[in-house]
Design a protein around this motif. Sequence first.
Motif, PDB file in Angstrom:
ATOM      1  N   TYR A   8      -4.401  -7.714  14.772  1.00  0.00           N
ATOM      2  CA  TYR A   8      -5.159  -8.416  13.386  1.00  0.00           C
ATOM      3  C   TYR A   8      -4.405  -7.828  12.199  1.00  0.00           C
ATOM      4  CZ  TYR A   8      -7.665  -3.922  12.592  1.00  0.00           C
ATOM      5  OH  TYR A   8      -7.536  -2.957  11.968  1.00  0.00           O
ATOM      6  N   GLU A   9      -3.772  -6.635  12.320  1.00  0.00           N
ATOM      7  CA  GLU A   9      -3.293  -6.034  10.935  1.00  0.00           C
ATOM      8  C   GLU A   9      -2.067  -6.757  10.362  1.00  0.00           C
ATOM      9  OE1 GLU A   9      -2.296  -2.153  12.216  1.00  0.00           O
ATOM     10  OE2 GLU A   9      -4.385  -1.380  11.512  1.00  0.00           O
ATOM     11  N   ARG A  10      -1.364  -7.403  11.569  1.00  0.00           N
ATOM     12  CA  ARG A  10      -0.134  -8.327  11.064  1.00  0.00           C
ATOM     13  C   ARG A  10      -0.834  -9.686  10.318  1.00  0.00           C
ATOM     14  NH1 ARG A  10       3.658 -11.614  14.313  1.00  0.00           N
ATOM     15  NH2 ARG A  10       5.220 -12.075  12.942  1.00  0.00           N
ATOM     16  N   GLY A  11      -1.964 -10.051  10.998  1.00  0.00           N
ATOM     17  CA  GLY A  11      -2.205 -11.413  10.442  1.00  0.00           C
ATOM     18  C   GLY A  11      -2.763 -11.185   9.042  1.00  0.00           C
ATOM     19  N   ALA A  12      -3.628  -9.811   8.891  1.00  0.00           N
ATOM     20  CA  ALA A  12      -4.071  -9.836   7.594  1.00  0.00           C
ATOM     21  C   ALA A  12      -3.221  -9.308   6.633  1.00  0.00           C
ATOM     22  CB  ALA A  12      -5.099  -8.433   7.642  1.00  0.00           C
ATOM     23  N   ARG A 141     -13.089  -4.810  12.716  1.00  0.00           N
ATOM     24  CA  ARG A 141     -12.646  -3.488  12.846  1.00  0.00           C
ATOM     25  C   ARG A 141     -12.851  -2.550  11.581  1.00  0.00           C
ATOM     26  NH1 ARG A 141      -8.624  -2.056  16.865  1.00  0.00           N
ATOM     27  NH2 ARG A 141      -9.429  -3.312  18.602  1.00  0.00           N
ATOM     28  N   LEU A 142     -12.901  -3.105  10.478  1.00  0.00           N
ATOM     29  CA  LEU A 142     -12.863  -2.101   9.194  1.00  0.00           C
ATOM     30  C   LEU A 142     -13.922  -2.609   8.274  1.00  0.00           C
ATOM     31  CD1 LEU A 142      -9.096  -2.526   8.322  1.00  0.00           C
ATOM     32  CD2 LEU A 142     -10.167  -0.871   9.572  1.00  0.00           C
ATOM     33  N   PHE A 147     -11.995  -6.328   2.093  1.00  0.00           N
ATOM     34  CA  PHE A 147     -11.423  -7.392   1.097  1.00  0.00           C
ATOM     35  C   PHE A 147     -11.637  -7.251  -0.051  1.00  0.00           C
ATOM     36  CE2 PHE A 147     -12.867 -10.143   4.784  1.00  0.00           C
ATOM     37  CZ  PHE A 147     -11.314 -10.118   5.320  1.00  0.00           C
ATOM     38  N   ARG A 148     -10.560  -6.957  -1.050  1.00  0.00           N
ATOM     39  CA  ARG A 148     -10.757  -6.239  -2.319  1.00  0.00           C
ATOM     40  C   ARG A 148      -9.937  -7.028  -3.431  1.00  0.00           C
ATOM     41  NH1 ARG A 148      -9.473  -0.358   0.049  1.00  0.00           N
ATOM     42  NH2 ARG A 148     -11.823  -0.215   0.856  1.00  0.00           N
ATOM     43  N   ALA A 149     -10.380  -7.009  -4.669  1.00  0.00           N
ATOM     44  CA  ALA A 149      -9.590  -7.565  -5.898  1.00  0.00           C
ATOM     45  C   ALA A 149      -8.542  -6.239  -6.362  1.00  0.00           C
ATOM     46  CB  ALA A 149     -10.542  -7.718  -6.866  1.00  0.00           C
ATOM     47  N   THR A 162      -5.882  -2.796   5.288  1.00  0.00           N
ATOM     48  CA  THR A 162      -5.821  -2.299   6.498  1.00  0.00           C
ATOM     49  C   THR A 162      -5.496  -0.854   6.655  1.00  0.00           C
ATOM     50  OG1 THR A 162      -3.688  -3.441   6.814  1.00  0.00           O
ATOM     51  CG2 THR A 162      -5.621  -4.792   7.557  1.00  0.00           C
ATOM     52  N   SER A 163      -5.035  -0.031   5.525  1.00  0.00           N
ATOM     53  CA  SER A 163      -4.609   0.995   5.675  1.00  0.00           C
ATOM     54  C   SER A 163      -5.650   2.153   6.402  1.00  0.00           C
ATOM     55  CB  SER A 163      -4.408   1.500   4.016  1.00  0.00           C
ATOM     56  OG  SER A 163      -5.684   1.975   3.696  1.00  0.00           O
ATOM     57  N   ARG A 164      -4.998   3.035   6.942  1.00  0.00           N
ATOM     58  CA  ARG A 164      -5.728   3.960   7.623  1.00  0.00           C
ATOM     59  C   ARG A 164      -7.205   4.408   6.862  1.00  0.00           C
ATOM     60  NH1 ARG A 164      -3.413   7.841  11.784  1.00  0.00           N
ATOM     61  NH2 ARG A 164      -3.021   5.720  12.776  1.00  0.00           N
ATOM     62  N   ALA A 165      -6.607   4.881   5.610  1.00  0.00           N
ATOM     63  CA  ALA A 165      -7.555   5.644   4.658  1.00  0.00           C
ATOM     64  C   ALA A 165      -8.496   4.731   4.165  1.00  0.00           C
ATOM     65  CB  ALA A 165      -6.766   6.478   3.778  1.00  0.00           C
ATOM     66  N   GLY A 166      -8.171   3.393   3.883  1.00  0.00           N
ATOM     67  CA  GLY A 166      -8.805   2.379   3.137  1.00  0.00           C
ATOM     68  C   GLY A 166      -8.969   2.482   1.778  1.00  0.00           C
ATOM     69  N   GLU A 167      -7.865   3.132   1.434  1.00  0.00           N
ATOM     70  CA  GLU A 167      -7.525   3.446  -0.314  1.00  0.00           C
ATOM     71  C   GLU A 167      -6.936   2.688  -1.033  1.00  0.00           C
ATOM     72  OE1 GLU A 167      -7.618   7.745  -0.274  1.00  0.00           O
ATOM     73  OE2 GLU A 167      -9.509   8.052   0.392  1.00  0.00           O
ATOM     74  N   ARG A 168      -6.305   1.680  -0.501  1.00  0.00           N
ATOM     75  CA  ARG A 168      -5.348   0.762  -1.150  1.00  0.00           C
ATOM     76  C   ARG A 168      -5.959   0.312  -2.199  1.00  0.00           C
ATOM     77  NH1 ARG A 168      -2.011  -4.243   1.548  1.00  0.00           N
ATOM     78  NH2 ARG A 168      -1.253  -5.257  -0.272  1.00  0.00           N
TER      79      ARG A 168
END
Length: 196
Positions: A8-12, A141-142, A147-149, A162-168
């Motif tokens: 799914y990460e690739r599609g996202a 999964r996440l 989903f963010r602005a 989809t980053s591991r830490a979720g801090e993008r």
Amino acid sequence: MEIPLDDYERGAAVATALVCTSPTVREPEGDALPDAEALTAFLERHRLRLDAVPQTRPPSAADLFDVHLLRREVRGVMETATAEEAVAGAGVLAARAARAPVLRRDGKGRWQWYVTTSAGAPLAAELAAFLAIGLFGVVRRLGHRRFRACAAPGCRGVFADTSRAGERRYCMPERCGNRLKVANHRRRQRLGDGVR
């Protein structure tokens, strides 16, 4: 086309990249998909082998128009208020070309779930199914909160983190993140010059 459910990460990532081609996000540069050649390059850059685009026939102007409409719909899914709305929106995208999941062995002999697309599906429908699987995966999964602005001032981009830490923080870190760093650096220089 076969779409692995585990990837799914690739599609996202491709969904985010597609949304970031919009002139809304790329001001003042404009649309990053202005013509069929740019769409071909986008598909190649993301290593997308769609059944709808055989090597002998590149995307057409009609394909480009449909992908521009799809781009808006994908953005709409990322901007939903709830996970249920995101799942419903991704379901609409998947329904265009996705068929029932199948279980089969992958290249390493492991059992994997795949979603196949309908034979003869148009480019945008096949791409919609691929992106929908990615968006479904993010929610499952996440969580919807991924989903963010974009956090860059003045940017209207959205993305799936989809980053591991979720801090993008940025839709296009190489663009928005760097732009903010440069602006902050210049502000510090101006403030430093005024102190002397």
